[in-house]
Design a protein around this motif. Structure first.
Motif, PDB file in Angstrom:
ATOM      1  N   PRO A  24      13.213 -24.460 -11.751  1.00  0.00           N
ATOM      2  CA  PRO A  24      12.236 -23.615 -11.065  1.00  0.00           C
ATOM      3  C   PRO A  24      11.371 -24.446 -10.121  1.00  0.00           C
ATOM      4  N   VAL A  25      11.259 -23.999  -8.913  1.00  0.00           N
ATOM      5  CA  VAL A  25      10.494 -24.701  -7.893  1.00  0.00           C
ATOM      6  C   VAL A  25       9.605 -23.681  -7.199  1.00  0.00           C
ATOM      7  N   THR A  26       8.378 -24.045  -6.934  1.00  0.00           N
ATOM      8  CA  THR A  26       7.499 -23.206  -6.124  1.00  0.00           C
ATOM      9  C   THR A  26       7.475 -23.801  -4.728  1.00  0.00           C
ATOM     10  N   ILE A  27       7.777 -22.975  -3.746  1.00  0.00           N
ATOM     11  CA  ILE A  27       7.826 -23.456  -2.363  1.00  0.00           C
ATOM     12  C   ILE A  27       6.655 -22.859  -1.604  1.00  0.00           C
ATOM     13  N   ILE A  28       5.842 -23.736  -1.052  1.00  0.00           N
ATOM     14  CA  ILE A  28       4.675 -23.343  -0.276  1.00  0.00           C
ATOM     15  C   ILE A  28       4.851 -23.891   1.130  1.00  0.00           C
ATOM     16  N   MET A  29       4.756 -23.010   2.109  1.00  0.00           N
ATOM     17  CA  MET A  29       4.819 -23.441   3.512  1.00  0.00           C
ATOM     18  C   MET A  29       3.436 -23.289   4.116  1.00  0.00           C
ATOM     19  N   GLN A  30       3.047 -24.245   4.932  1.00  0.00           N
ATOM     20  CA  GLN A  30       1.782 -24.161   5.651  1.00  0.00           C
ATOM     21  C   GLN A  30       2.090 -24.115   7.140  1.00  0.00           C
ATOM     22  N   VAL A  31       1.447 -23.185   7.845  1.00  0.00           N
ATOM     23  CA  VAL A  31       1.613 -23.038   9.287  1.00  0.00           C
ATOM     24  C   VAL A  31       0.227 -23.066   9.911  1.00  0.00           C
ATOM     25  N   SER A  32       0.073 -23.829  10.964  1.00  0.00           N
ATOM     26  CA  SER A  32      -1.221 -23.901  11.626  1.00  0.00           C
ATOM     27  C   SER A  32      -1.048 -23.920  13.139  1.00  0.00           C
ATOM     28  N   ASP A  33      -2.022 -23.392  13.807  1.00  0.00           N
ATOM     29  CA  ASP A  33      -2.171 -23.490  15.262  1.00  0.00           C
ATOM     30  C   ASP A  33      -1.078 -22.852  16.118  1.00  0.00           C
ATOM     31  N   PRO A  34      -0.675 -21.609  15.842  1.00  0.00           N
ATOM     32  CA  PRO A  34       0.225 -20.964  16.809  1.00  0.00           C
ATOM     33  C   PRO A  34      -0.502 -20.717  18.135  1.00  0.00           C
ATOM     34  N   GLN A  35      -1.792 -20.511  18.064  1.00  0.00           N
ATOM     35  CA  GLN A  35      -2.720 -20.433  19.194  1.00  0.00           C
ATOM     36  C   GLN A  35      -2.180 -19.670  20.405  1.00  0.00           C
ATOM     37  N   MET A  36      -1.976 -18.370  20.232  1.00  0.00           N
ATOM     38  CA  MET A  36      -1.472 -17.503  21.293  1.00  0.00           C
ATOM     39  C   MET A  36      -2.334 -17.668  22.550  1.00  0.00           C
ATOM     40  N   GLY A  37      -1.711 -17.966  23.668  1.00  0.00           N
ATOM     41  CA  GLY A  37      -2.424 -18.129  24.933  1.00  0.00           C
ATOM     42  C   GLY A  37      -2.766 -19.555  25.297  1.00  0.00           C
ATOM     43  N   PHE A  38      -2.560 -20.491  24.412  1.00  0.00           N
ATOM     44  CA  PHE A  38      -2.965 -21.877  24.647  1.00  0.00           C
ATOM     45  C   PHE A  38      -2.155 -22.554  25.749  1.00  0.00           C
ATOM     46  N   TYR A  39      -0.847 -22.452  25.661  1.00  0.00           N
ATOM     47  CA  TYR A  39       0.037 -23.214  26.544  1.00  0.00           C
ATOM     48  C   TYR A  39      -0.209 -22.930  28.025  1.00  0.00           C
ATOM     49  N   ALA A  40      -0.444 -21.668  28.352  1.00  0.00           N
ATOM     50  CA  ALA A  40      -0.668 -21.293  29.762  1.00  0.00           C
ATOM     51  C   ALA A  40      -2.145 -21.023  30.032  1.00  0.00           C
ATOM     52  N   ASP A  41      -3.016 -21.621  29.246  1.00  0.00           N
ATOM     53  CA  ASP A  41      -4.456 -21.491  29.427  1.00  0.00           C
ATOM     54  C   ASP A  41      -4.883 -20.027  29.535  1.00  0.00           C
ATOM     55  N   ASN A  42      -4.455 -19.221  28.587  1.00  0.00           N
ATOM     56  CA  ASN A  42      -4.789 -17.801  28.468  1.00  0.00           C
ATOM     57  C   ASN A  42      -4.179 -16.893  29.537  1.00  0.00           C
ATOM     58  N   ARG A  43      -3.270 -17.402  30.356  1.00  0.00           N
ATOM     59  CA  ARG A  43      -2.643 -16.548  31.382  1.00  0.00           C
ATOM     60  C   ARG A  43      -1.484 -15.745  30.809  1.00  0.00           C
ATOM     61  N   ASP A  44      -0.760 -16.287  29.844  1.00  0.00           N
ATOM     62  CA  ASP A  44       0.297 -15.545  29.159  1.00  0.00           C
ATOM     63  C   ASP A  44       0.554 -16.199  27.807  1.00  0.00           C
ATOM     64  N   MET A  45       1.459 -15.589  27.051  1.00  0.00           N
ATOM     65  CA  MET A  45       1.750 -16.075  25.700  1.00  0.00           C
ATOM     66  C   MET A  45       3.247 -16.257  25.473  1.00  0.00           C
ATOM     67  N   ALA A  46       4.010 -16.411  26.527  1.00  0.00           N
ATOM     68  CA  ALA A  46       5.466 -16.473  26.413  1.00  0.00           C
ATOM     69  C   ALA A  46       5.913 -17.628  25.509  1.00  0.00           C
ATOM     70  N   TYR A  47       5.380 -18.809  25.726  1.00  0.00           N
ATOM     71  CA  TYR A  47       5.775 -19.974  24.931  1.00  0.00           C
ATOM     72  C   TYR A  47       5.404 -19.778  23.462  1.00  0.00           C
ATOM     73  N   GLU A  48       4.171 -19.352  23.199  1.00  0.00           N
ATOM     74  CA  GLU A  48       3.710 -19.173  21.827  1.00  0.00           C
ATOM     75  C   GLU A  48       4.490 -18.049  21.125  1.00  0.00           C
ATOM     76  N   THR A  49       4.820 -16.992  21.876  1.00  0.00           N
ATOM     77  CA  THR A  49       5.607 -15.902  21.299  1.00  0.00           C
ATOM     78  C   THR A  49       6.957 -16.415  20.829  1.00  0.00           C
ATOM     79  N   ARG A  50       7.617 -17.224  21.641  1.00  0.00           N
ATOM     80  CA  ARG A  50       8.925 -17.781  21.258  1.00  0.00           C
ATOM     81  C   ARG A  50       8.804 -18.676  20.029  1.00  0.00           C
ATOM     82  N   THR A  51       7.822 -19.577  20.038  1.00  0.00           N
ATOM     83  CA  THR A  51       7.726 -20.531  18.925  1.00  0.00           C
ATOM     84  C   THR A  51       7.289 -19.853  17.633  1.00  0.00           C
ATOM     85  N   LEU A  52       6.357 -18.906  17.708  1.00  0.00           N
ATOM     86  CA  LEU A  52       5.935 -18.218  16.487  1.00  0.00           C
ATOM     87  C   LEU A  52       7.055 -17.327  15.958  1.00  0.00           C
ATOM     88  N   THR A  53       7.808 -16.702  16.842  1.00  0.00           N
ATOM     89  CA  THR A  53       8.952 -15.890  16.414  1.00  0.00           C
ATOM     90  C   THR A  53       9.961 -16.762  15.673  1.00  0.00           C
TER      91      THR A  53
END
Length: 188
Positions: A24-53
């Motif tokens: 028996p193993v307990t698996i815990i995943m931690q995710v941080s900083d998807p930060q929608m809008g970061f990559y294009a300085d709030n102009r779009d979220m295309a990159y973040e949408t792909r990576t979070l998906t």
């Protein structure tokens, strides 16, 4: 001696499947900083949408017992479209996987140096958690209060009172983990 599995994401599915078959193993995943809008300085979220998906696809494929998101879901807490896109994508996580959330500094409003958690709580609810998963106590605190320049002690004191009540009620086990967005040792 405890077994530790260290592998790359592409090999992780096989390693976790193998580990679960042996004991028996307990698996815990931690995710941080998807930060929608970061990559294009709030102009779009295309990159973040792909990576979070892709992240959500990996979560569903790996089937951890719990996923802990530790903040910075959006780049601009006031931008409803960023919240909507984040929530749309994480809604695809298999509902049998326990999912926990904590705010990061981009998810709260920092007005005049004071932390306002309203943007976060409006979308994700309470800004902390204390739950037991397979005998492991998982505690998450809002570490944004460490960044509160006004040092309003009531916010931090309220959280510590909640923490004391939660720990008394849940009683920490031999295995307890604490999650936060900001490391405790950081100073600003």
């Amino acid at each position: 001696m405890k077994k530790i599995i260290l592998t790359t994401l592409c090999c992780l599915t096989a390693a976790l499947t193998s580990a679960r078959e042996k004991s028996p193993v307990t698996i815990i995943m931690q995710v941080s900083d998807p930060q929608m809008g970061f990559y294009a300085d709030n102009r779009d979220m295309a990159y973040e949408t792909r990576t979070l998906t892709k992240t959500v696809e990996a979560i569903n494929r790996l089937r951890p017992d719990v996923v802990v998101f530790t903040g910075d879901y959006v780049h601009n807490a006031a931008d409803e479209s960023q919240w909507t896109e984040f929530l749309r994508i994480v809604a695809e996580i298999n509902p049998r996987i326990k999912t926990l959330y904590l705010p990061g500094n981009h998810d709260v409003r920092l007005e005049e140096g004071s932390v306002d958690v309203e943007p976060y709580t409006k979308h994700l609810g309470i800004d902390r958690f204390c739950v037991r998963v397979n005998g492991i106590l998982l505690t998450g605190i809002n570490s944004d209060y460490l960044k509160d320049e006004t040092r309003d002690p009531s916010k931090e004191e309220n959280q510590f009172r909640w923490l004391a009540r939660s720990l008394k009620k849940k009683r920490p086990s031999r295995t307890s983990l604490v999650f936060a967005h900001h490391p405790f040792f950081l100073t600003y």
